[in-house]
Design a protein around this motif. Structure first.
Motif, mmCIF file in Angstrom:
data_model
loop_
_atom_site.group_PDB
_atom_site.id
_atom_site.type_symbol
_atom_site.label_atom_id
_atom_site.label_comp_id
_atom_site.label_asym_id
_atom_site.label_seq_id
_atom_site.Cartn_x
_atom_site.Cartn_y
_atom_site.Cartn_z
ATOM 1 N N MET A 193 8.241 14.474 4.455
ATOM 2 C CA MET A 193 7.699 13.154 4.153
ATOM 3 C C MET A 193 6.817 13.255 2.916
ATOM 4 S SD MET A 193 5.309 10.583 6.410
ATOM 5 C CE MET A 193 6.587 10.295 7.630
ATOM 6 N N ILE A 194 7.105 12.425 1.932
ATOM 7 C CA ILE A 194 6.333 12.483 0.697
ATOM 8 C C ILE A 194 5.372 11.312 0.560
ATOM 9 C CG2 ILE A 194 8.066 13.824 -0.535
ATOM 10 C CD1 ILE A 194 9.042 11.251 -1.798
ATOM 11 N N ALA A 195 5.633 10.211 1.277
ATOM 12 C CA ALA A 195 4.745 9.054 1.165
ATOM 13 C C ALA A 195 5.091 8.030 2.235
ATOM 14 C CB ALA A 195 4.859 8.413 -0.220
ATOM 15 N N LYS A 196 4.166 7.098 2.452
ATOM 16 C CA LYS A 196 4.398 5.948 3.318
ATOM 17 C C LYS A 196 4.183 4.677 2.499
ATOM 18 C CE LYS A 196 2.875 8.082 7.666
ATOM 19 N NZ LYS A 196 1.877 8.008 8.766
ATOM 20 N N LEU A 197 5.135 3.760 2.597
ATOM 21 C CA LEU A 197 5.020 2.449 1.968
ATOM 22 C C LEU A 197 4.673 1.447 3.063
ATOM 23 C CD1 LEU A 197 5.342 0.528 -0.435
ATOM 24 C CD2 LEU A 197 7.790 0.426 0.077
ATOM 25 N N ILE A 198 3.518 0.810 2.953
ATOM 26 C CA ILE A 198 3.007 -0.062 4.012
ATOM 27 C C ILE A 198 2.851 -1.481 3.472
ATOM 28 C CG2 ILE A 198 1.122 -0.437 5.653
ATOM 29 C CD1 ILE A 198 0.456 2.581 5.259
ATOM 30 N N VAL A 199 3.390 -2.459 4.206
ATOM 31 C CA VAL A 199 3.219 -3.862 3.831
ATOM 32 C C VAL A 199 2.634 -4.613 5.022
ATOM 33 C CG1 VAL A 199 5.134 -3.824 2.187
ATOM 34 C CG2 VAL A 199 5.566 -4.476 4.558
ATOM 35 N N ARG A 238 0.848 -1.187 0.000
ATOM 36 C CA ARG A 238 0.000 0.000 0.000
ATOM 37 C C ARG A 238 0.889 1.245 0.000
ATOM 38 N NH1 ARG A 238 -4.116 1.518 4.944
ATOM 39 N NH2 ARG A 238 -4.124 3.774 4.617
ATOM 40 N N TRP A 239 0.521 2.187 -0.834
ATOM 41 C CA TRP A 239 1.303 3.410 -0.982
ATOM 42 C C TRP A 239 0.416 4.595 -0.621
ATOM 43 C CZ3 TRP A 239 6.274 4.774 -1.934
ATOM 44 C CH2 TRP A 239 6.537 6.063 -2.398
ATOM 45 N N ASP A 240 0.719 5.265 0.483
ATOM 46 C CA ASP A 240 -0.009 6.463 0.890
ATOM 47 C C ASP A 240 0.859 7.672 0.574
ATOM 48 O OD1 ASP A 240 -2.059 4.939 1.780
ATOM 49 O OD2 ASP A 240 -1.680 5.218 3.921
ATOM 50 N N GLY A 241 0.533 8.365 -0.501
ATOM 51 C CA GLY A 241 1.340 9.505 -0.921
ATOM 52 C C GLY A 241 0.531 10.779 -0.997
ATOM 53 N N ALA A 242 1.209 11.897 -0.795
ATOM 54 C CA ALA A 242 0.531 13.193 -0.830
ATOM 55 C C ALA A 242 1.012 14.055 -1.989
ATOM 56 C CB ALA A 242 0.764 13.932 0.485
ATOM 57 N N PHE A 243 1.918 13.521 -2.823
ATOM 58 C CA PHE A 243 2.487 14.324 -3.902
ATOM 59 C C PHE A 243 2.348 13.592 -5.226
ATOM 60 C CE2 PHE A 243 4.613 15.899 -0.153
ATOM 61 C CZ PHE A 243 4.680 17.271 -0.369
ATOM 62 N N ASP A 244 2.223 14.374 -6.299
ATOM 63 C CA ASP A 244 2.322 13.823 -7.639
ATOM 64 C C ASP A 244 3.471 14.539 -8.341
ATOM 65 O OD1 ASP A 244 1.401 16.347 -8.317
ATOM 66 O OD2 ASP A 244 -0.656 15.676 -8.684
ATOM 67 N N ASN A 245 3.587 14.336 -9.655
ATOM 68 C CA ASN A 245 4.744 14.907 -10.340
ATOM 69 C C ASN A 245 4.674 16.425 -10.481
ATOM 70 O OD1 ASN A 245 2.740 15.096 -12.228
ATOM 71 N ND2 ASN A 245 3.761 13.884 -13.803
ATOM 72 N N GLN A 246 3.573 17.037 -10.060
ATOM 73 C CA GLN A 246 3.476 18.494 -10.066
ATOM 74 C C GLN A 246 3.588 19.077 -8.660
ATOM 75 O OE1 GLN A 246 3.362 20.170 -12.954
ATOM 76 N NE2 GLN A 246 3.434 18.195 -13.999
ATOM 77 N N GLY A 247 3.733 18.218 -7.650
ATOM 78 C CA GLY A 247 3.767 18.689 -6.273
ATOM 79 C C GLY A 247 5.082 19.354 -5.916
ATOM 80 N N LYS A 248 5.051 20.157 -4.873
ATOM 81 C CA LYS A 248 6.246 20.844 -4.401
ATOM 82 C C LYS A 248 6.495 20.474 -2.945
ATOM 83 C CE LYS A 248 8.431 25.372 -3.920
ATOM 84 N NZ LYS A 248 8.312 26.833 -4.149
#
Length: 268
Positions: free
Chosen positions: A19-25, A1-11
């Motif tokens: 923190m740009i994302a959390k990788l959850i297993v 599971r990938w919880d991210g708050a940014f895309d390729n246009q984010g700053k």
């Protein structure tokens, strides 16, 4: 599971933890979960940022982490391996470019009967800038190089995963490289650049000030910590290109230095 708050246009700003994302297993037990984490990190491509994914990839296979016998001093007592070397990354990048070149249209010369184009043993295919701002020259070889398992190639960005590290290579105009090389011979001290996104909080120098090697020229704040940037040598400040409270990007020029009279004569 990938919880991210940014895309390729984010700053990503320097005002709080970057923190740009959390990788959850998840898995039935610790070992299985760590195996899944290793697999996920080996498939991860996230660039052209510098992240800590490679650090977690290393930690996930450490025996003390596996057995949950580590302490809060673990990173103080155990040194993580170095990031992938330029040589290994360049080899994988060349393998990708050679493979794509060989599968492309061979061109009109190859369509002529009884005509054979001899391969060039070493050919510069491009100059690329990595995520640390270093220039890399990619040169082809008459070898069957193995492509990396995880990569993504677009016209403006090549990303390669090696041991969890995403290495990003962006093509650079060779003309700009030559201009940069010529400018570097003008004799002045190297410019002071922002090492990462930050906010300027103190400027103890101004244009015309004489500084010694190691003198503070700027103080910046990032991730709730203050970082002092120092002069690379003895010289005179030519310009300070930022002001207090200004947000700066990684590799942005902050302070430049004047040429000395001796340097002017030497490089004239």
């Amino acid at each position: 599971r990938w919880d991210g708050a940014f895309d390729n246009q984010g700053k990503i700003t320097p005002h709080y933890d970057s923190m740009i994302a959390k990788l959850i297993v998840s898995a039935p037990n610790r070992d299985a979960a760590l195996d899944q984490l290793v697999s996920a990190l080996d498939d991860l491509l996230i660039g052209p940022l510098v992240t800590n994914a490679g650090l977690y990839r290393w930690l996930a296979e450490e025996p003390e982490i596996r057995t949950a016998t580590m302490t809060t001093r673990y990173l103080d007592e155990n040194i993580p391996p170095d990031a992938p070397s330029s040589e290994s990354i360049n080899s994988e990048a060349v393998a990708i470019l050679q493979h794509q070149s060989s599968s492309a249209d061979p061109g009109a010369w190859h369509q002529l009967p009884n005509f054979r184009v001899l391969p060039n043993e070493h050919r510069l295919v491009g100059v690329y800038e990595d995520q640390n701002g270093e220039l890399q020259e990619l040169v082809t070889h008459n070898k069957d190089l193995e492509k990396p398992a995880t990569f993504n190639h677009k016209p403006d960005l090549l990303c390669i995963n090696q041991n969890g590290h995403t290495i990003s290579l962006q093509p650079v105009d060779r003309t700009q490289v030559w201009i940069s090389d010529a400018a570097s011979t003008r004799g002045a001290l190297a410019d002071v650049l922002a090492p990462f996104p930050a906010v300027v909080v103190e400027i103890p120098v101004g244009a015309g000030d004489l500084v010694q090697s190691g003198d503070a020229v700027l103080v910046i704040e990032a991730m709730k910590m203050l970082h002092t940037l120092t002069a690379p040598g003895t010289g005179t400040i030519e310009s300070v290109w930022v002001s207090n409270g200004e947000s700066v990007e990684a590799k942005q020029i902050l302070v430049t230095f004047e040429q000395t009279e001796a340097d002017k004569k030497e490089h004239s």
